[in-house]
Design a protein around this motif. Sequence first.
Motif, PDB file in Angstrom:
ATOM      1  N   TYR A  45      10.353   7.814 -20.319  1.00 49.79           N
ATOM      2  CA  TYR A  45       9.803   6.773 -19.443  1.00 49.79           C
ATOM      3  C   TYR A  45       9.769   7.166 -17.973  1.00 49.79           C
ATOM      4  O   TYR A  45       9.223   6.425 -17.155  1.00 49.79           O
ATOM      5  N   ALA A  46      10.304   8.348 -17.602  1.00 54.78           N
ATOM      6  CA  ALA A  46      10.165   8.781 -16.213  1.00 54.78           C
ATOM      7  C   ALA A  46       8.708   9.141 -15.911  1.00 54.78           C
ATOM      8  O   ALA A  46       8.173   8.775 -14.857  1.00 54.78           O
ATOM      9  N   ALA A  47       8.056   9.867 -16.818  1.00 51.05           N
ATOM     10  CA  ALA A  47       6.666  10.255 -16.597  1.00 51.05           C
ATOM     11  C   ALA A  47       5.745   9.042 -16.614  1.00 51.05           C
ATOM     12  O   ALA A  47       4.776   8.972 -15.845  1.00 51.05           O
ATOM     13  N   GLU A  48       6.034   8.076 -17.498  1.00 51.35           N
ATOM     14  CA  GLU A  48       5.195   6.874 -17.547  1.00 51.35           C
ATOM     15  C   GLU A  48       5.279   6.089 -16.245  1.00 51.35           C
ATOM     16  O   GLU A  48       4.261   5.588 -15.734  1.00 51.35           O
ATOM     17  N   ALA A  49       6.487   5.978 -15.682  1.00 50.77           N
ATOM     18  CA  ALA A  49       6.638   5.283 -14.398  1.00 50.77           C
ATOM     19  C   ALA A  49       5.996   6.079 -13.267  1.00 50.77           C
ATOM     20  O   ALA A  49       5.426   5.508 -12.332  1.00 50.77           O
ATOM     21  N   TYR A  50       6.091   7.403 -13.343  1.00 54.17           N
ATOM     22  CA  TYR A  50       5.430   8.275 -12.366  1.00 54.17           C
ATOM     23  C   TYR A  50       3.920   8.034 -12.392  1.00 54.17           C
ATOM     24  O   TYR A  50       3.272   7.926 -11.342  1.00 54.17           O
ATOM     25  N   ASP A  51       3.348   7.936 -13.585  1.00 54.57           N
ATOM     26  CA  ASP A  51       1.913   7.666 -13.712  1.00 54.57           C
ATOM     27  C   ASP A  51       1.558   6.273 -13.205  1.00 54.57           C
ATOM     28  O   ASP A  51       0.534   6.082 -12.541  1.00 54.57           O
ATOM     29  N   ALA A  52       2.373   5.279 -13.545  1.00 57.67           N
ATOM     30  CA  ALA A  52       2.106   3.913 -13.090  1.00 57.67           C
ATOM     31  C   ALA A  52       2.117   3.840 -11.570  1.00 57.67           C
ATOM     32  O   ALA A  52       1.265   3.187 -10.941  1.00 57.67           O
ATOM     33  N   THR A  53       3.081   4.531 -10.960  1.00 57.32           N
ATOM     34  CA  THR A  53       3.143   4.564  -9.496  1.00 57.32           C
ATOM     35  C   THR A  53       1.963   5.333  -8.928  1.00 57.32           C
ATOM     36  O   THR A  53       1.385   4.946  -7.905  1.00 57.32           O
ATOM     37  N   GLY A  54       1.600   6.426  -9.592  1.00 62.18           N
ATOM     38  CA  GLY A  54       0.437   7.182  -9.155  1.00 62.18           C
ATOM     39  C   GLY A  54      -0.832   6.355  -9.170  1.00 62.18           C
ATOM     40  O   GLY A  54      -1.698   6.492  -8.295  1.00 62.18           O
ATOM     41  N   LEU A  55      -0.969   5.495 -10.170  1.00 66.62           N
ATOM     42  CA  LEU A  55      -2.108   4.574 -10.232  1.00 66.62           C
ATOM     43  C   LEU A  55      -2.151   3.683  -8.998  1.00 66.62           C
ATOM     44  O   LEU A  55      -3.203   3.498  -8.371  1.00 66.62           O
ATOM     45  N   VAL A  56      -0.997   3.127  -8.628  1.00 62.69           N
ATOM     46  CA  VAL A  56      -0.921   2.266  -7.443  1.00 62.69           C
ATOM     47  C   VAL A  56      -1.220   3.063  -6.178  1.00 62.69           C
ATOM     48  O   VAL A  56      -1.966   2.618  -5.300  1.00 62.69           O
ATOM     49  N   LEU A  57      -0.653   4.265  -6.075  1.00 59.59           N
ATOM     50  CA  LEU A  57      -0.847   5.087  -4.884  1.00 59.59           C
ATOM     51  C   LEU A  57      -2.303   5.519  -4.741  1.00 59.59           C
ATOM     52  O   LEU A  57      -2.834   5.596  -3.628  1.00 59.59           O
ATOM     53  N   ALA A  58      -2.965   5.801  -5.865  1.00 57.45           N
ATOM     54  CA  ALA A  58      -4.388   6.135  -5.810  1.00 57.45           C
ATOM     55  C   ALA A  58      -5.194   4.943  -5.298  1.00 57.45           C
ATOM     56  O   ALA A  58      -6.156   5.113  -4.545  1.00 57.45           O
ATOM     57  N   GLY A  59      -4.794   3.746  -5.706  1.00 52.03           N
ATOM     58  CA  GLY A  59      -5.463   2.548  -5.193  1.00 52.03           C
ATOM     59  C   GLY A  59      -5.284   2.397  -3.699  1.00 52.03           C
ATOM     60  O   GLY A  59      -6.225   2.067  -2.969  1.00 52.03           O
ATOM     61  N   ILE A  60      -4.058   2.657  -3.212  1.00 49.54           N
ATOM     62  CA  ILE A  60      -3.792   2.571  -1.768  1.00 49.54           C
ATOM     63  C   ILE A  60      -4.614   3.615  -1.022  1.00 49.54           C
ATOM     64  O   ILE A  60      -5.230   3.332   0.010  1.00 49.54           O
ATOM     65  N   GLY A  61      -4.643   4.830  -1.546  1.00 50.08           N
ATOM     66  CA  GLY A  61      -5.416   5.878  -0.897  1.00 50.08           C
ATOM     67  C   GLY A  61      -6.897   5.571  -0.862  1.00 50.08           C
ATOM     68  O   GLY A  61      -7.577   5.858   0.127  1.00 50.08           O
ATOM     69  N   GLY A  62      -7.393   4.960  -1.938  1.00 47.13           N
ATOM     70  CA  GLY A  62      -8.811   4.631  -1.989  1.00 47.13           C
ATOM     71  C   GLY A  62      -9.218   3.556  -1.004  1.00 47.13           C
ATOM     72  O   GLY A  62     -10.381   3.497  -0.584  1.00 47.13           O
ATOM     73  N   LEU A  63      -8.275   2.686  -0.626  1.00 44.01           N
ATOM     74  CA  LEU A  63      -8.592   1.626   0.334  1.00 44.01           C
ATOM     75  C   LEU A  63      -8.747   2.166   1.749  1.00 44.01           C
ATOM     76  O   LEU A  63      -9.379   1.525   2.595  1.00 44.01           O
ATOM     77  N   LYS A  64      -8.112   3.318   2.030  1.00 44.91           N
ATOM     78  CA  LYS A  64      -8.261   4.006   3.322  1.00 44.91           C
ATOM     79  C   LYS A  64      -7.961   3.086   4.512  1.00 44.91           C
ATOM     80  O   LYS A  64      -8.730   2.989   5.463  1.00 44.91           O
ATOM     81  N   THR A  65      -6.856   2.390   4.413  1.00 44.01           N
ATOM     82  CA  THR A  65      -6.426   1.525   5.501  1.00 44.01           C
ATOM     83  C   THR A  65      -4.915   1.571   5.590  1.00 44.01           C
ATOM     84  O   THR A  65      -4.232   1.754   4.570  1.00 44.01           O
ATOM     85  N   SER A  66      -4.384   1.399   6.783  1.00 39.12           N
ATOM     86  CA  SER A  66      -2.938   1.364   6.956  1.00 39.12           C
ATOM     87  C   SER A  66      -2.372  -0.019   6.690  1.00 39.12           C
ATOM     88  O   SER A  66      -1.158  -0.208   6.725  1.00 39.12           O
ATOM     89  N   ARG A  67      -3.252  -0.987   6.413  1.00 35.29           N
ATOM     90  CA  ARG A  67      -2.794  -2.355   6.174  1.00 35.29           C
ATOM     91  C   ARG A  67      -3.451  -2.933   4.922  1.00 35.29           C
ATOM     92  O   ARG A  67      -4.222  -3.886   4.989  1.00 35.29           O
TER      93      ARG A  67
END
Length: 760
Positions: free
Chosen positions: A677-699
């Motif tokens: 479950y470490a890799a699964e949580a890593y992927d889940a977090t990566g999904l969220v981080l990709a969403g943050i990166g795609g928004l291209k905003t600091s807020r």
Amino acid sequence: MDPLRTSDPARIAGHRLLGRLGEGGMGVVYLARSAGGALIALKVVRGEYADDTGFRARFRREVAVARRVTGPWTVRLVDAAPDAEEPWLATEFVPGPSLAEAVVRHGPFPVRGLRVLGARLAEALHGLHEAGLVHRDLKPGNVLLAPDGPRLIDFGIARAPDDTSLTADGVVVGTPGYLPPEQAGGPAGVAAGPAGDVFSLGCVLVYAATGRPPFGTGPVDALLYRAVHDAPDTAGVPGELAHVLERCLEKDPARRPAARDLAHGLAGDAGRAPAGGPDADASPFGQVDESSAPWLPEPVVRLIAQRSAAALDLPDVDDTESCGTSEPAPGPERSPAGTAEGDSTGRPDRSRADLPPASGRRRFLAATGGAVLLAAGGATALWAANRDGSAPPEARPGKPRPTIALHGDLSGPDKETGRAQERGLRLAVEQFNARPGRPLTLAVRAEDDGGDPAAARRIAERLAGDPAVLAVVGPTTDATAEAALAAYDTALLPVVAVSPGANTHSLQGYRSFCHARVTDTVLAFYLNVYLRGAAASRRVGIVQDRAADHHGWEIGSTLSKLLHEDGHPQVPKVVSALRRDFRPPVDTLLAAGADSVVFAGRYERAALAAKVLHDRRFTGARAAAQAILDTRFLTAAGDAAEGWLAVAPVADPTALTAGAAFTAAYERRFGGPPPRYAAEAYDATGLVLAGIGGLKTSRPTRRGLLAAVRGTPYQGVVKKLAFKKDTGELVIGADNGVFLWRVERGDFRCRGPAPVTVPT
């Protein structure tokens, strides 16, 4: 509320748009101000759905139904254009919570509140029935609370009693757990009449009185069965109301009271509406109570007050008009270039004139009444004043950094899984923060519920109330997820879960929940393929353990159904939760010729069955789902665990080609190989981080992040994560993240991806 986008119009048919309240697969919901100054919720359907003649016909019908609903305790349709290029409708709006949210956050209602709630909802149903309609989906989420009384919302599937267009194909329409028996278990085409709405109201009032639905929770099949066959659980309903609600919950529709009679019966002195309720003097169901005692619990009153205060900051009608409104038009007003009306950049006009003095805003708020906005999908209520739109102000001194939170069991029975997920999350965030050019720097926050549902609920409320928290990974177990998800959903805080498996989490329709693994029901499919394929079983024995509740039901009943559909011999056996001696059920399976055994239950009782099979020298296939993939199964079963197989939505990243980089990074950071479950949580977090990166905003906002997470597929270490935009359901492909684990030499070893077809 999120700001308007450059692609949004400034006005629609004279209604000034103020911001985005929600977005779904079928359209967008805006908060707007009408030409007359009232706050409204304006739902606009996407063009691709408008081109579907069937969808447009259903939308016209929804508008027609809304026009016929005119009672004081139902929402009022303000305006609509079902034949516009992009159809839209506008309803009244108030910043009040749903009944579901109020009960989850603040507990059951007192007797007086129950009487007012029941009387006014019964009056609303009476008006609906007098108009020749039935609601067909009355549930706590479709009841809004305001200081002057409740509002019944969502008429998307309301129909005339003889209209069976939605059920002609046998599909159950409505929400399991609140459906009447004739709607839950009747044959296709059977009409749902006014008495069905009364049954649903009885269910809603039991929920308001006790905090739980009268037919419990669980898989859809179980809820439908209980509604048809089982007596409702009314324990905890105040004695003076228990008899009334039991009459509403009669199985025979003819024995239930009519909505009008129910309203009269509940509208005693304690049930009269508060002074000042809409059209109170004209109500035929009881005179206005002149007492000042509130009908809502005090915490709910405070919640409404907080959200009303937030509405004071919205632009005033004078400032809206000063921006230069034109004559009402049949559709969105756009500039000649096709962008929203506004400045030279094409952005909607949001000048400082949109910030009026507080006194003007208060005058407007006092003048507005009304109730609801309908979500883009037509079935969910969204509230403007939630804290879900707050952007974490990273740039302001002294403010906390935007945060990704881990909600898990870090000290209780499932701490191994919870701690593995925490480490996977931390590694992903650390790598994100090390990237040059990132839009912001994130903090990590870990919350430990110890496996306790009550603690999980408190943690969810705390995280939801912290505007710095952008998203949550977790919780760890089904029980803690069930306790926490409503609070997260209220704040529209994105939640990505990788270990809970109950199908009910997805069926509840939570808007912010991303179930990043296949459900237990789907795991039964892989068990079926394994048993008929690799195991070459001729007759499958199934032990369905009632002690496992959702898990046992979803694995055992689904597997049995699949085997039956395939014409494969089976021997199913349901075991009481009170049984500790598994010798009789195991002997029954073996005597019936079972050459393989599936245990649909959890690790501790699976170990008991494993020992009996070991004593009987059984050498056939022994299998279960992920609930036995636990070191405690190995300890409890001892030598009897050898050879058992688990089908589980978790990988061994060290055995994956795509897992090499993750494994190396994990070992450098934590000094050992990654646990399950470490890799699964890593992927889940990566999904969220990709969403943050795609928004291209600091807020980034929670709402914007949720749309990004659900709208963009993400390739992780273990599998590809993608969700259906309209429902949030996980898209299951060939890369499904389901693996076979076998006990070999005293430990679980991953044997590769679970097969999806039976070899011919």
